[in-house]
Design an enzyme around this catalytic site. Structure first.
Site, PDB file in Angstrom:
ATOM      1  N   ASP A  74       1.465  -1.250  -0.053  1.00 58.31           N
ATOM      2  CA  ASP A  74       0.075  -0.210  -0.116  1.00 58.31           C
ATOM      3  C   ASP A  74       0.777   1.472   0.169  1.00 58.31           C
ATOM      4  O   ASP A  74       2.412   1.437   0.697  1.00 58.31           O
ATOM      5  CB  ASP A  74      -0.913   0.200   1.037  1.00 58.31           C
ATOM      6  N   ASN A 143      -9.125  -1.332  12.906  1.00 53.87           N
ATOM      7  CA  ASN A 143     -10.013  -2.103  12.538  1.00 53.87           C
ATOM      8  C   ASN A 143     -10.211  -3.107  11.915  1.00 53.87           C
ATOM      9  O   ASN A 143     -10.984  -2.836  11.140  1.00 53.87           O
ATOM     10  CB  ASN A 143     -10.433   0.101  12.003  1.00 53.87           C
ATOM     11  N   HIS A 145      -8.468  -3.612   8.605  1.00 56.50           N
ATOM     12  CA  HIS A 145      -7.848  -3.465   7.778  1.00 56.50           C
ATOM     13  C   HIS A 145      -6.933  -4.154   7.485  1.00 56.50           C
ATOM     14  O   HIS A 145      -5.795  -4.767   8.334  1.00 56.50           O
ATOM     15  CB  HIS A 145      -7.592  -2.202   7.640  1.00 56.50           C
ATOM     16  N   GLU A 150     -10.121  -0.978   3.634  1.00 50.43           N
ATOM     17  CA  GLU A 150     -10.430  -0.393   4.996  1.00 50.43           C
ATOM     18  C   GLU A 150     -11.932  -0.885   5.320  1.00 50.43           C
ATOM     19  O   GLU A 150     -11.932  -2.055   4.004  1.00 50.43           O
ATOM     20  CB  GLU A 150     -10.640   0.829   4.692  1.00 50.43           C
TER      21      GLU A 150
END
Ligand code: GLP
Length: 255
Positions: A74, A143, A145, A150
């Site tokens: 990423d 969270n 991810h 996401e």
């Protein structure tokens, strides 16, 4: 309760050092069986111990990365390696330079391209054309991810631009004591792209991740917790956790 009918592997080890060494062992074994393997590594604080082990093995001549190809997982949109925010720069400094991976062995996400949609699709096709990565090492976001997939990311998502949650931006900014403004969009390898990998390792340490690891492994797979999709990889998935991260699981299996 961990669903035993799913055949992914869970290895629970005493502490972060043991977990890091175990993940490094998988990297080393991949190199032995395929010296020209394609690999992705996560950023974040979790993999730093594994990076140290791999750097030490390289220095001792026990690991040879000279023929591997690394695909970035990423990167923030519009960011170059000159930018202090750059995840590519971070990975290069934290790992790649230490293990002798040269810039020409690295596929960077095309985050400065004019046509981000087409460029992301092209990156995706490059990975797929190789039959997927040989090894994807991943961390677990607070969270849920993976990479920057996401919450809301579907199992069939491919490499693409995604808008980051406020939580993820503040998590990223915290690596620099909150002093950097983190871009609001990133390009990430997709869930489906990662699921094509021949082997996937999810490395999770620390008590702060315990509840998210429980949701990842024990709740029904869903886009709310993108990491849960990794279970679709079955026996190609190995979760390596320390006891603190595994403390929320109803069944702690070893091996
Ligand atoms: C970051 C990265 C992920 C990483 C995750 C966890 O935002 N995009 O690749 O795995 O969050 O980071 P940490 O290991 O610091 O908890």
């Amino acid at each position: 309760m961990v669903n035993k009918s799913e055949n992914w592997n869970l290895t629970v080890l005493r502490d972060a050092l043991a977990a890091s060494t175990s993940a490094a062992d998988i990297v080393s074994n991949t190199l032995l069986s395929k010296p020209d393997a394609t690999i992705s590594f996560p950023t974040g604080s979790t993999p730093l111990g594994m990076f140290d082990v791999l750097a030490a093995r390289t220095a001792r001549g026990e690991a040879d990365f000279s023929n591997v190809t690394v695909f970035c997982l990423d990167e923030y949109v519009g960011v170059t390696v000159a930018d202090p925010n750059s995840l590519t720069r971070w990975l290069s400094e934290a790992l790649l330079e230490r293990i002798g991976v040269k810039p020409e062995q690295l596929h960077k996400l095309p985050v400065t391209a004019v046509d981000l949609v087409e460029s992301a699709a092209e990156y995706d096709r490059t990975v797929s054309a190789r039959g997927g990565l040989d090894l994807a090492i991943l961390g677990l976001g607070p969270n849920g991810h993976i990479g920057y997939n996401e919450p809301g990311s579907s199992a069939d998502s491919r490499t693409r631009v995604i808008t980051l949650t406020a939580e993820s931006r503040s998590q990223a900014s915290a690596y620099w004591g909150g002093s950097l403004t983190v871009p609001d969009r990133a390009m990430t390898m997709g869930v489906a792209t990662l699921l094509e990998s021949k082997q996937i390792v999810l490395l999770v340490t620390g008590e702060a991740k315990a509840d998210m690891l429980r949701r990842t492994l024990q709740e029904p797979m869903s886009a709310e917790v993108p990491a849960s999709w990794l279970r679709m990889a079955g026996s190609r998935l190995t979760i390596i956790a320390d006891e603190a991260a595994a403390s929320g699981l109803s069944i702690a299996r070893s091996g």
